[in-house]
Design a protein around this motif. Structure first.
Motif, PDB file in Angstrom:
ATOM      1  N   GLY A  97      -5.660   5.037  -8.836  1.00 45.22           N
ATOM      2  CA  GLY A  97      -5.420   6.467  -8.695  1.00 45.22           C
ATOM      3  C   GLY A  97      -6.637   7.348  -8.873  1.00 45.22           C
ATOM      4  N   ASN A  98      -7.776   6.773  -9.256  1.00 41.87           N
ATOM      5  CA  ASN A  98      -9.013   7.539  -9.425  1.00 41.87           C
ATOM      6  C   ASN A  98      -9.539   7.892  -8.032  1.00 41.87           C
ATOM      7  OD1 ASN A  98     -11.884   8.002  -9.443  1.00 41.87           O
ATOM      8  ND2 ASN A  98     -11.923   7.275 -11.554  1.00 41.87           N
ATOM      9  N   GLU A  99      -9.486   9.176  -7.673  1.00 40.23           N
ATOM     10  CA  GLU A  99      -9.877   9.601  -6.326  1.00 40.23           C
ATOM     11  C   GLU A  99     -11.347   9.349  -6.024  1.00 40.23           C
ATOM     12  OE1 GLU A  99      -8.369  13.155  -4.459  1.00 40.23           O
ATOM     13  OE2 GLU A  99      -6.831  13.314  -6.011  1.00 40.23           O
ATOM     14  N   ASP A 100     -12.219   9.515  -7.022  1.00 42.15           N
ATOM     15  CA  ASP A 100     -13.645   9.262  -6.780  1.00 42.15           C
ATOM     16  C   ASP A 100     -13.871   7.798  -6.405  1.00 42.15           C
ATOM     17  OD1 ASP A 100     -14.360  11.903  -7.320  1.00 42.15           O
ATOM     18  OD2 ASP A 100     -14.678  11.493  -9.457  1.00 42.15           O
ATOM     19  N   LEU A 101     -13.248   6.891  -7.128  1.00 46.51           N
ATOM     20  CA  LEU A 101     -13.373   5.466  -6.841  1.00 46.51           C
ATOM     21  C   LEU A 101     -12.677   5.117  -5.522  1.00 46.51           C
ATOM     22  CD1 LEU A 101     -14.623   2.939  -8.060  1.00 46.51           C
ATOM     23  CD2 LEU A 101     -12.510   2.579  -9.336  1.00 46.51           C
ATOM     24  N   PHE A 102     -11.561   5.763  -5.264  1.00 52.42           N
ATOM     25  CA  PHE A 102     -10.813   5.529  -4.030  1.00 52.42           C
ATOM     26  C   PHE A 102     -11.658   5.841  -2.803  1.00 52.42           C
ATOM     27  CE2 PHE A 102      -8.008   6.762  -0.563  1.00 52.42           C
ATOM     28  CZ  PHE A 102      -7.030   5.786  -0.592  1.00 52.42           C
TER      29      PHE A 102
ATOM     30  N   MET B 123       0.865  -1.165   0.000  1.00 51.97           N
ATOM     31  CA  MET B 123       0.000   0.000   0.000  1.00 51.97           C
ATOM     32  C   MET B 123       0.899   1.211   0.000  1.00 51.97           C
ATOM     33  SD  MET B 123      -3.193   0.760   2.510  1.00 51.97           S
ATOM     34  CE  MET B 123      -2.354   0.693   4.054  1.00 51.97           C
ATOM     35  N   GLY B 124       0.562   2.176  -0.798  1.00 57.65           N
ATOM     36  CA  GLY B 124       1.361   3.387  -0.840  1.00 57.65           C
ATOM     37  C   GLY B 124       0.737   4.398  -1.767  1.00 57.65           C
ATOM     38  N   GLY B 125       1.422   5.487  -1.957  1.00 54.54           N
ATOM     39  CA  GLY B 125       0.933   6.533  -2.830  1.00 54.54           C
ATOM     40  C   GLY B 125       0.297   7.659  -2.048  1.00 54.54           C
ATOM     41  N   PRO B 126       0.089   8.776  -2.729  1.00 62.13           N
ATOM     42  CA  PRO B 126      -0.393   9.982  -2.049  1.00 62.13           C
ATOM     43  C   PRO B 126      -1.791   9.868  -1.449  1.00 62.13           C
ATOM     44  CG  PRO B 126      -0.369  10.300  -4.430  1.00 62.13           C
ATOM     45  CD  PRO B 126       0.292   8.984  -4.146  1.00 62.13           C
ATOM     46  N   LEU B 127      -2.629   8.959  -1.935  1.00 62.72           N
ATOM     47  CA  LEU B 127      -3.980   8.838  -1.396  1.00 62.72           C
ATOM     48  C   LEU B 127      -4.002   8.155  -0.026  1.00 62.72           C
ATOM     49  CD1 LEU B 127      -5.903   7.836  -4.645  1.00 62.72           C
ATOM     50  CD2 LEU B 127      -5.849  10.069  -3.525  1.00 62.72           C
ATOM     51  N   TYR B 128      -2.981   7.369   0.259  1.00 60.60           N
ATOM     52  CA  TYR B 128      -2.932   6.613   1.515  1.00 60.60           C
ATOM     53  C   TYR B 128      -2.281   7.469   2.607  1.00 60.60           C
ATOM     54  CZ  TYR B 128      -4.255   2.602  -1.272  1.00 60.60           C
ATOM     55  OH  TYR B 128      -4.920   1.745  -2.104  1.00 60.60           O
ATOM     56  N   ASP B 129      -2.966   8.531   2.976  1.00 63.85           N
ATOM     57  CA  ASP B 129      -2.444   9.483   3.948  1.00 63.85           C
ATOM     58  C   ASP B 129      -3.191   9.358   5.279  1.00 63.85           C
ATOM     59  OD1 ASP B 129      -4.922  10.539   3.350  1.00 63.85           O
ATOM     60  OD2 ASP B 129      -4.152  12.359   2.404  1.00 63.85           O
TER      61      ASP B 129
END
Length: 98
Positions: free
Chosen positions: A47-52, A1-7
């Motif tokens: 990476g789709n924020e709406d789906l995330f 798990m990683g990336g800017p959304l996983y804050d």
């Protein structure tokens, strides 16, 4: 798990989700009860924020199901495993196409 959304926001949201959905969805489907340890995106968000952030696209999974079963499912296009009745849990399983 990683990336800017996983804050921090994700950590808070995923903890709240697991508090309300404490059991592994895949294990329950197969008649087992196991504690969910991570929130999985049913449809990979890529990476789709709406789906995330769409909670209807979330499910709790145990580490084993998330890292093994779900990973295989995404590669194959269907999930292996069966219900207590011996039927495939995934309608896309080749056994259902006979």
């Amino acid at each position: 798990m990683g990336g800017p959304l996983y804050d921090h926001r994700w950590q808070k949201a995923s903890k709240a989700f697991l508090d309300e959905n404490p059991f592994c969805a895949y294990c329950l489907e197969m008649g087992r009860v196991k504690i969910a340890t991570c929130v999985d995106h049913i449809i990979p968000h890529r990476g789709n924020e709406d789906l995330f952030w769409d909670e209807s696209n979330w499910q709790g999974l145990c580490d084993y199901c998330h890292n093994s079963v779900k990973s295989r499912e995404e590669r194959r296009g269907y999930r292996i495993g069966c219900t207590e009745d011996g039927l495939p849990v995934d309608a896309n399983h080749p056994w259902n196409k006979q």
